[in-house]
Design a protein around this motif. Structure first.
Motif, PDB file in Angstrom:
ATOM      1  N   ILE A 110      39.005  34.555  38.479  1.00  0.00           N
ATOM      2  CA  ILE A 110      39.321  34.079  39.838  1.00  0.00           C
ATOM      3  C   ILE A 110      39.087  35.206  40.836  1.00  0.00           C
ATOM      4  N   GLY A 111      38.181  34.944  41.778  1.00  0.00           N
ATOM      5  CA  GLY A 111      37.886  35.910  42.832  1.00  0.00           C
ATOM      6  C   GLY A 111      38.584  35.527  44.130  1.00  0.00           C
ATOM      7  N   GLU A 112      38.050  36.060  45.223  1.00  0.00           N
ATOM      8  CA  GLU A 112      38.722  35.889  46.520  1.00  0.00           C
ATOM      9  C   GLU A 112      38.221  34.643  47.264  1.00  0.00           C
ATOM     10  N   ALA A 113      36.976  34.715  47.700  1.00  0.00           N
ATOM     11  CA  ALA A 113      36.407  33.640  48.537  1.00  0.00           C
ATOM     12  C   ALA A 113      34.902  33.810  48.552  1.00  0.00           C
ATOM     13  N   PRO A 114      34.177  32.745  48.842  1.00  0.00           N
ATOM     14  CA  PRO A 114      32.720  32.883  48.930  1.00  0.00           C
ATOM     15  C   PRO A 114      32.337  33.849  50.048  1.00  0.00           C
ATOM     16  N   GLY A 115      31.265  34.574  49.813  1.00  0.00           N
ATOM     17  CA  GLY A 115      30.652  35.378  50.864  1.00  0.00           C
ATOM     18  C   GLY A 115      29.435  34.630  51.388  1.00  0.00           C
ATOM     19  N   ARG A 116      28.567  35.366  52.054  1.00  0.00           N
ATOM     20  CA  ARG A 116      27.403  34.730  52.675  1.00  0.00           C
ATOM     21  C   ARG A 116      26.508  34.042  51.640  1.00  0.00           C
ATOM     22  N   ASP A 117      26.209  34.759  50.551  1.00  0.00           N
ATOM     23  CA  ASP A 117      25.291  34.195  49.541  1.00  0.00           C
ATOM     24  C   ASP A 117      25.889  32.970  48.863  1.00  0.00           C
ATOM     25  N   GLU A 118      27.178  33.047  48.573  1.00  0.00           N
ATOM     26  CA  GLU A 118      27.843  31.924  47.899  1.00  0.00           C
ATOM     27  C   GLU A 118      27.920  30.711  48.830  1.00  0.00           C
ATOM     28  N   ASP A 119      28.144  31.004  50.127  1.00  0.00           N
ATOM     29  CA  ASP A 119      28.210  29.931  51.126  1.00  0.00           C
ATOM     30  C   ASP A 119      26.867  29.202  51.213  1.00  0.00           C
ATOM     31  N   ARG A 123      27.713  28.160  44.917  1.00  0.00           N
ATOM     32  CA  ARG A 123      28.327  28.617  43.648  1.00  0.00           C
ATOM     33  C   ARG A 123      28.996  29.971  43.872  1.00  0.00           C
ATOM     34  N   PRO A 124      30.092  30.242  43.135  1.00  0.00           N
ATOM     35  CA  PRO A 124      30.785  31.516  43.332  1.00  0.00           C
ATOM     36  C   PRO A 124      30.030  32.687  42.706  1.00  0.00           C
ATOM     37  N   PHE A 125      30.217  33.855  43.264  1.00  0.00           N
ATOM     38  CA  PHE A 125      29.708  35.113  42.707  1.00  0.00           C
ATOM     39  C   PHE A 125      28.209  35.054  42.381  1.00  0.00           C
ATOM     40  N   VAL A 126      27.411  34.790  43.403  1.00  0.00           N
ATOM     41  CA  VAL A 126      25.959  34.814  43.189  1.00  0.00           C
ATOM     42  C   VAL A 126      25.283  35.953  43.957  1.00  0.00           C
ATOM     43  N   THR A 156      35.897  30.869  39.468  1.00  0.00           N
ATOM     44  CA  THR A 156      36.217  30.223  40.751  1.00  0.00           C
ATOM     45  C   THR A 156      36.782  31.263  41.707  1.00  0.00           C
ATOM     46  N   ASN A 157      37.235  30.825  42.855  1.00  0.00           N
ATOM     47  CA  ASN A 157      37.827  31.693  43.873  1.00  0.00           C
ATOM     48  C   ASN A 157      39.137  31.098  44.367  1.00  0.00           C
ATOM     49  N   VAL A 158      39.946  31.915  45.040  1.00  0.00           N
ATOM     50  CA  VAL A 158      41.166  31.387  45.658  1.00  0.00           C
ATOM     51  C   VAL A 158      40.799  30.409  46.773  1.00  0.00           C
ATOM     52  N   PHE A 229      39.642  45.365  38.988  1.00  0.00           N
ATOM     53  CA  PHE A 229      38.977  45.656  40.254  1.00  0.00           C
ATOM     54  C   PHE A 229      37.963  44.557  40.550  1.00  0.00           C
ATOM     55  N   HIS A 230      37.808  44.265  41.832  1.00  0.00           N
ATOM     56  CA  HIS A 230      36.788  43.309  42.260  1.00  0.00           C
ATOM     57  C   HIS A 230      35.422  43.990  42.164  1.00  0.00           C
ATOM     58  N   PRO A 231      34.391  43.279  41.697  1.00  0.00           N
ATOM     59  CA  PRO A 231      33.070  43.934  41.598  1.00  0.00           C
ATOM     60  C   PRO A 231      32.548  44.460  42.938  1.00  0.00           C
TER      61      PRO A 231
END
Ligand code: URA
Length: 257
Positions: A110-119, A123-126, A156-158, A229-231
């Protein structure tokens, strides 16, 4: 015979009426309003006014609990999250980002939230952090592409929507989406949960301070849980990869046990 009344007399009479309180000429003969009032039927007692409709304030957390609790599959959960009306992040996001990997895998990340690429991708963490995550997982023989439960992971993410400008999620956004995350974990039913960074630790453990709590097994929603730690942090602080490697080995050891 009636004498014609001259205009001065008429004017004087009008003046007299005006001084007596007459303001409108509406008929040829006077009406006794007191008499009319006495004869008029008594008005019925006015019906009690309806109780004031109180504006019911929506409770985003209670709504999320109710909507998440009603879901008996991951597909239903994804639909419910997209129908949830209280999280404004949805309005600014390009895509709803739900999960990747194999539901039912022994490890749920479980990560935090989508960033630009995921948005953009849905998909999460791409993005870059996600590519590092894939390499970290590969180092302990795990992969989101794996089809065998032994090596599969579920991610997934929060938050399922990108916060504007990748800002840190607000406490109220985390609180309102938490019932969905908890239901997500229950439906995916992993053996172990890995929390990447402070946001999922705050959401699911009620505490942050990842530097202190990483690498120590704890419990979230009744499951053994490992904060790491978060990547994205590892990309900024490569020296912290040492600790991340130790945590990955710890996870591998649990899976092998
Ligand atoms: N960071 C996260 O926490 N999640 C993502 O999906 C991407 C970056």
């Amino acid at each position: 015979m009636n004498q014609p009344i001259d205009s001065n007399a008429l004017l004087a009479m009008l003046q007299w009426q005006v001084e007596g309180g007459v303001c409108d000429a509406i008929g040829d003969s006077p009406v006794n309003r007191y008499e009319l009032e006495a004869k008029a039927p008594k008005p019925k007692a006015a019906a009690a006014p309806p109780p004031l409709a109180l504006a019911v304030e929506a409770d985003p957390i209670a709504d999320a609990e109710q909507m998440a609790g009603a879901c008996d599959s991951l597909a239903a959960l994804a639909d419910a999250m997209q129908a949830y009306p209280h999280c404004d992040l949805q309005k600014g996001a390009r895509n709803f980002v739900f999960s990747d990997g194999m539901a039912g895998a022994p490890v749920m990340i479980i990560g935090e939230a989508p960033g630009r690429d995921e948005d953009m991708d849905g998909r999460p963490f791409v993005g870059r952090a996600g590519q590092l995550l894939d390499r970290m997982l590969a180092a302990i023989d795990l992969s989101r592409q794996a089809h065998d439960a032994e090596s599969a992971v579920y991610i997934t993410n929060v938050l399922p929507w990108r916060p504007p400008g990748n800002r840190t999620p607000e406490a109220r956004e985390i609180a309102m989406m938490l019932p969905f995350v908890q239901r997500h974990i229950a439906l995916a039913a992993p053996k172990y949960v890995v929390l990447m960074g402070n946001t999922p630790c705050q959401a699911l453990l009620g505490r942050a301070g990842i530097t202190r709590i990483r690498g120590q097994w704890t419990e979230a929603v009744g499951l053994p849980t490992l904060p790491m730690f978060h990547p994205a942090y590892l990309l900024r602080q490569p020296a912290a990869k040492r600790e991340a490697w130790a945590d990955l080995l710890e996870l591998r050891a649990r899976l092998n046990a």
